[in-house]
Motif scaffolding. Structure first.
Motif, PDB file in Angstrom:
ATOM      1  N   LEU A 211     -14.033  12.253   6.003  1.00  0.00           N
ATOM      2  CA  LEU A 211     -14.380  12.346   4.577  1.00  0.00           C
ATOM      3  C   LEU A 211     -14.676  13.785   4.136  1.00  0.00           C
ATOM      4  O   LEU A 211     -14.164  14.222   3.102  1.00  0.00           O
ATOM      5  N   PRO A 212     -15.480  14.574   4.874  1.00  0.00           N
ATOM      6  CA  PRO A 212     -15.668  15.976   4.473  1.00  0.00           C
ATOM      7  C   PRO A 212     -14.366  16.781   4.451  1.00  0.00           C
ATOM      8  O   PRO A 212     -14.168  17.636   3.590  1.00  0.00           O
ATOM      9  N   VAL A 213     -13.453  16.473   5.392  1.00  0.00           N
ATOM     10  CA  VAL A 213     -12.173  17.186   5.438  1.00  0.00           C
ATOM     11  C   VAL A 213     -11.347  16.885   4.196  1.00  0.00           C
ATOM     12  O   VAL A 213     -10.811  17.785   3.539  1.00  0.00           O
ATOM     13  N   VAL A 214     -11.242  15.602   3.840  1.00  0.00           N
ATOM     14  CA  VAL A 214     -10.427  15.205   2.681  1.00  0.00           C
ATOM     15  C   VAL A 214     -11.069  15.685   1.379  1.00  0.00           C
ATOM     16  O   VAL A 214     -10.377  16.185   0.479  1.00  0.00           O
ATOM     17  N   LEU A 215     -12.380  15.541   1.259  1.00  0.00           N
ATOM     18  CA  LEU A 215     -13.071  15.999   0.049  1.00  0.00           C
ATOM     19  C   LEU A 215     -12.934  17.508  -0.146  1.00  0.00           C
ATOM     20  O   LEU A 215     -12.981  17.999  -1.280  1.00  0.00           O
ATOM     21  N   SER A 216     -12.742  18.237   0.953  1.00  0.00           N
ATOM     22  CA  SER A 216     -12.566  19.694   0.869  1.00  0.00           C
ATOM     23  C   SER A 216     -11.148  20.084   0.448  1.00  0.00           C
ATOM     24  O   SER A 216     -10.866  21.263   0.267  1.00  0.00           O
ATOM     25  N   GLY A 217     -10.249  19.100   0.347  1.00  0.00           N
ATOM     26  CA  GLY A 217      -8.882  19.389  -0.079  1.00  0.00           C
ATOM     27  C   GLY A 217      -7.923  19.700   1.050  1.00  0.00           C
ATOM     28  O   GLY A 217      -6.789  20.119   0.812  1.00  0.00           O
ATOM     29  N   ARG A 218      -8.353  19.481   2.294  1.00  0.00           N
ATOM     30  CA  ARG A 218      -7.518  19.835   3.440  1.00  0.00           C
ATOM     31  C   ARG A 218      -6.521  18.732   3.782  1.00  0.00           C
ATOM     32  O   ARG A 218      -6.801  17.542   3.610  1.00  0.00           O
ATOM     33  N   ASP A 219      -5.343  19.136   4.275  1.00  0.00           N
ATOM     34  CA  ASP A 219      -4.369  18.182   4.800  1.00  0.00           C
ATOM     35  C   ASP A 219      -4.888  17.635   6.127  1.00  0.00           C
ATOM     36  O   ASP A 219      -5.513  18.362   6.907  1.00  0.00           O
ATOM     37  N   LEU A 220      -4.585  16.363   6.378  1.00  0.00           N
ATOM     38  CA  LEU A 220      -5.229  15.694   7.510  1.00  0.00           C
ATOM     39  C   LEU A 220      -4.276  14.771   8.249  1.00  0.00           C
ATOM     40  O   LEU A 220      -3.455  14.074   7.643  1.00  0.00           O
ATOM     41  N   ILE A 221      -4.389  14.777   9.580  1.00  0.00           N
ATOM     42  CA  ILE A 221      -3.779  13.748  10.432  1.00  0.00           C
ATOM     43  C   ILE A 221      -4.951  13.013  11.077  1.00  0.00           C
ATOM     44  O   ILE A 221      -5.686  13.581  11.887  1.00  0.00           O
ATOM     45  N   GLY A 222      -5.156  11.749  10.682  1.00  0.00           N
ATOM     46  CA  GLY A 222      -6.293  10.975  11.175  1.00  0.00           C
ATOM     47  C   GLY A 222      -5.848   9.906  12.155  1.00  0.00           C
ATOM     48  O   GLY A 222      -5.036   9.050  11.820  1.00  0.00           O
ATOM     49  N   ILE A 223      -6.386   9.965  13.371  1.00  0.00           N
ATOM     50  CA  ILE A 223      -6.015   9.006  14.424  1.00  0.00           C
ATOM     51  C   ILE A 223      -7.285   8.348  14.939  1.00  0.00           C
ATOM     52  O   ILE A 223      -8.198   9.026  15.419  1.00  0.00           O
ATOM     53  N   ALA A 224      -7.365   7.026  14.810  1.00  0.00           N
ATOM     54  CA  ALA A 224      -8.524   6.283  15.318  1.00  0.00           C
ATOM     55  C   ALA A 224      -8.102   4.850  15.573  1.00  0.00           C
ATOM     56  O   ALA A 224      -7.133   4.362  14.992  1.00  0.00           O
ATOM     57  N   PHE A 225      -8.812   4.178  16.464  1.00  0.00           N
ATOM     58  CA  PHE A 225      -8.443   2.813  16.824  1.00  0.00           C
ATOM     59  C   PHE A 225      -8.553   1.882  15.624  1.00  0.00           C
ATOM     60  O   PHE A 225      -9.244   2.178  14.646  1.00  0.00           O
ATOM     61  N   THR A 226      -7.865   0.770  15.695  1.00  0.00           N
ATOM     62  CA  THR A 226      -7.834  -0.182  14.588  1.00  0.00           C
ATOM     63  C   THR A 226      -9.228  -0.713  14.309  1.00  0.00           C
ATOM     64  O   THR A 226     -10.020  -0.941  15.221  1.00  0.00           O
ATOM     65  N   GLY A 227      -9.532  -0.907  13.017  1.00  0.00           N
ATOM     66  CA  GLY A 227     -10.844  -1.413  12.632  1.00  0.00           C
ATOM     67  C   GLY A 227     -11.928  -0.360  12.584  1.00  0.00           C
ATOM     68  O   GLY A 227     -13.116  -0.683  12.521  1.00  0.00           O
ATOM     69  N   SER A 228     -11.543   0.911  12.590  1.00  0.00           N
ATOM     70  CA  SER A 228     -12.541   1.991  12.618  1.00  0.00           C
ATOM     71  C   SER A 228     -12.890   2.516  11.232  1.00  0.00           C
ATOM     72  O   SER A 228     -13.705   3.426  11.098  1.00  0.00           O
ATOM     73  N   GLY A 229     -12.264   1.990  10.175  1.00  0.00           N
ATOM     74  CA  GLY A 229     -12.608   2.395   8.815  1.00  0.00           C
ATOM     75  C   GLY A 229     -11.785   3.542   8.265  1.00  0.00           C
ATOM     76  O   GLY A 229     -12.271   4.322   7.442  1.00  0.00           O
ATOM     77  N   LYS A 230     -10.509   3.630   8.682  1.00  0.00           N
ATOM     78  CA  LYS A 230      -9.643   4.727   8.198  1.00  0.00           C
ATOM     79  C   LYS A 230      -9.363   4.599   6.698  1.00  0.00           C
ATOM     80  O   LYS A 230      -9.199   5.610   6.012  1.00  0.00           O
ATOM     81  N   THR A 231      -9.284   3.361   6.199  1.00  0.00           N
ATOM     82  CA  THR A 231      -8.928   3.156   4.780  1.00  0.00           C
ATOM     83  C   THR A 231      -9.897   3.871   3.847  1.00  0.00           C
ATOM     84  O   THR A 231      -9.487   4.514   2.876  1.00  0.00           O
ATOM     85  N   LEU A 232     -11.198   3.780   4.129  1.00  0.00           N
ATOM     86  CA  LEU A 232     -12.184   4.424   3.255  1.00  0.00           C
ATOM     87  C   LEU A 232     -12.071   5.948   3.272  1.00  0.00           C
ATOM     88  O   LEU A 232     -12.488   6.606   2.321  1.00  0.00           O
ATOM     89  N   VAL A 233     -11.506   6.494   4.340  1.00  0.00           N
ATOM     90  CA  VAL A 233     -11.384   7.959   4.433  1.00  0.00           C
ATOM     91  C   VAL A 233     -10.466   8.495   3.340  1.00  0.00           C
ATOM     92  O   VAL A 233     -10.665   9.609   2.855  1.00  0.00           O
TER      93      VAL A 233
END
Length: 625
Positions: free
Chosen positions: A215-237
């Motif tokens: 969330l801090p990365v995205v709110l800062s305007g940075r491009d992101l590759i987010g990798i996390a196991f299923t059910g970890s809450g990626k959608t809210l990011v």
């Protein structure tokens, strides 16, 4: 007295010769005498001679041979060379031989890694994931988009060591430059209190590891590759920041008719797109009820009338959630424009590319008129996809919570050997393991229908979805299962990508998928949001050995029990499965093989080769006519 002399002794010539022969023989024996040499000394001398000869031969060859030939040594030759040094004990010889063997092992690993790098380069995409106009004009964005958001001052004032401690505590791995600090509370991220209350009602009290850093990365305007196991809450990011950015735009200059969207979210399946849209609708309505400006999300996907989306677009749309096919159709027909779009999300990005939407995604990039913030998310994103994605991102930050493609540690995985003809009967016994709701996955649509019919005959409240059913029937089935009106959902992999069902107790894999990534996505429907779940998988002789090896090593990694019939399977390149930080295959993410033996890559190459052959054949025929 007779003084006559005694007659002289007559000597025969034969006797004289005999005496001479005896003396000559004794002299010869003296000259030919060889003292006894112990066996150990004789072997040592023999090895010394052989070692000297080999040393001379090798010295002569080294003058002519290349560097690679100089590295080739065998244990026998080393032993022979060692034997030349008589004053070295056997223990010292063993130690030195062990060192030489380790050195050879390292060189073999280096060769393996070099070979894999060549293969990875050959399959890497040559064309960057950028728009045609940007490629043609040579436009390259050097700096990421700037936003008005900044971390709280008390967090900014803390040293880098504190940030590293937080990341280490939550097993967060980050790559990139200028990484914003991790934040452990939603209120410190400056979200409106109404949003935080809404999350609390859903049981989301504090951020998950991917949210703490993402969330801090995205709110800062940075491009992101987010990798996390299923059910970890990626959608809210990616959902929470786009709401904040859209609110900011609406406050500065309200969206007019047919303007927008500001944010675009692309999903690989209709079910995932609908789920993401429903989350946005809920949060937008929550904000509106508290007096915030109205934010208008829009859903564009196949199986739903396009007029529903056009009604929202005419009012001015802030956020669009779409599947690639419907999005391309609407862009081609100029129903929607991306002139003001500055926020692009590709959810389950690796699945989008694997499903053949790569060219569509590249075409979508061509509709953007300016720089955008690009976010890619997935639970399974092999190195090939990451390298490909970085071509479109500006100074990207990669956040990895756990290994890419790893199974959730909250899922208890059970693997059972069940013959094909016994699987459908054994399902009823498996359903007794846990209370509902239960998800059953099958590879083929026909199997889904057969299982559904069988369960209904046995009195089980079940519903089925697959690609052959129309969208209305699929939506009704998912909704009935989600609202607990049905106990069991039988589905193909359309239900395995990103869908969030509440409190799934048990996932049953009626058959093992051909791709280990699909297995990870399937079992990830349970054990979500910190809860524990159970996954049961049926396997038999009909499964490919390569995917079973991947499954075996995935179970080992997750510290799960490995059944005997899996434990006995061995890979030819078992010693190369873990080379330092690089585990398994860098193309598909499987742990049971390397990229040199990747069945998925081999299948794709075979398919490409056959299609090339067909194209050439058709081209020749058309030329003849």
């Amino acid at each position: 007295m007779d003084h006559r002399k005694s007659p002289p002794v007559k000597r025969y010539r034969r006797a004289e010769h005999a005496e001479k022969d005896e003396s000559a023989l004794s002299d010869l024996e003296d000259r030919n005498y060889v003292p006894y040499v112990p066996v150990r000394e004789r072997k040592r001398d023999k090895l010394t001679k052989l070692g000297n000869k080999l040393y001379k031969d090798r010295a002569a060859k080294n003058v002519e041979s290349s560097e690679s030939e100089k590295e080739e040594l065998t244990d026998e030759e080393d032993a022979q060379a060692m034997a030349r040094r008589e004053n070295i004990s056997l223990l010292d010889q063993h130690t030195e031989l062990k060192k030489l063997a380790e050195a050879r092992k390292e060189s073999a690993m280096e060769k393996q890694l070099k070979e894999e790098e060549k293969i990875l380069e050959s399959v890497a995409e040559k064309t960057a994931l950028m728009g045609v106009a940007e490629l043609a004009k040579g436009i390259q964005y050097e700096e990421p988009i700037r936003t008005s958001w900044t971390p709280p001052k008390h967090i900014m004032d803390k040293d880098q060591e504190r940030h590293e401690r937080v990341r280490k505590k939550y097993c967060i791995l980050v790559e990139g430059e200028g990484i914003p600090p991790p934040i452990k509370h939603f209120d410190e991220m400056k979200f409106p209190k109404v949003l935080i209350k809404s999350l609390n009602k859903k049981g989301i009290v504090k951020p998950s590891p991917i949210q703490i850093q993402g969330l801090p990365v995205v709110l800062s305007g940075r491009d992101l590759i987010g990798i996390a196991f299923t059910g970890s809450g990626k959608t809210l990011v990616f959902v929470l920041p786009i709401l904040m950015f859209s609110l900011e735009q609406e406050y500065k200059l309200p969206f007019t008719r047919e303007e927008g969207p500001y944010g675009l979210i692309i999903c690989p399946s209709r079910e995932l797109a609908k789920q993401t849209y429903e989350i946005l609708v809920l949060l937008c309505q929550t904000l509106k009820d508290e007096g915030f400006p109205e934010l208008r999300p829009c859903l564009a996907m196949g199986g739903v009338a396009v007029t529903e989306a056009l009604d929202t677009i005419k009012k001015g749309v802030h956020i669009m959630v779409a599947t690639p096919g419907r999005l391309m159709d609407m862009l081609d027909k100029k129903m929607i424009r991306l002139d003001v779009c500055r926020y692009l999300v590709m959810d389950e990005a690796d699945r989008l590319i694997d499903l053949g939407f790569e060219e569509d995604i590249r075409t979508v990039f061509s509709y953007f008129k300016a720089q955008r913030q690009t976010l890619l998310f997935s639970a399974t994103m092999p190195k090939k996809i990451q390298n490909f994605a970085k071509s479109a991102l500006v100074k990207p930050i990669t956040i990895n919570v756990g290994r890419a493609g790893a199974a959730s540690m909250n899922v208890i995985q059970e693997v059972e050997y069940v013959k094909s003809e016994a699987k459908i009967v054994y399902l009823l016994e498996c359903l007794q393991k846990t209370p509902p709701p239960v998800l059953i996955f099958a590879e083929k649509k026909q199997d889904v229908d057969n299982i559904h019919e069988y369960l209904l005959l046995k009195g089980v409240e079940a519903v089925a979805i697959h690609g052959g059913k129309d969208q209305e029937e699929r939506s009704k089935g998912v909704e009935a299962f989600r609202s607990a009106k049905k106990d069991v959902l039988v589905a193909t992999d359309v239900a395995s990508k990103g869908l969030d069902f509440p409190n799934i107790q048990h996932v049953i894999n009626y058959d093992m998928p051909d791709d280990i990534e699909n297995y990870v996505h399937r079992i990830g429907r349970t054990g979500r949001s910190g809860k524990t779940g159970l996954a049961t998988t049926f396997i038999n002789k009909g499964n490919e050995e390569s995917v079973l090896l991947d499954l075996k090593h995935l179970l080992i990694e997750a510290k799960q029990q490995v059944p005997y019939f899996l434990a006995t399977l061995q890979s030819e390149n078992e010693k190369y499965l873990d080379l330092g930080d690089d585990k398994g295959c860098s193309y598909c993410g499987g742990l049971g093989h390397r990229i040199t033996d990747c069945p998925k890559l081999e299948a794709i190459r075979s398919k490409e080769a056959s299609s090339i052959g067909r194209r050439d054949y058709l081209a020749n025929n058309t030329a003849d006519y």
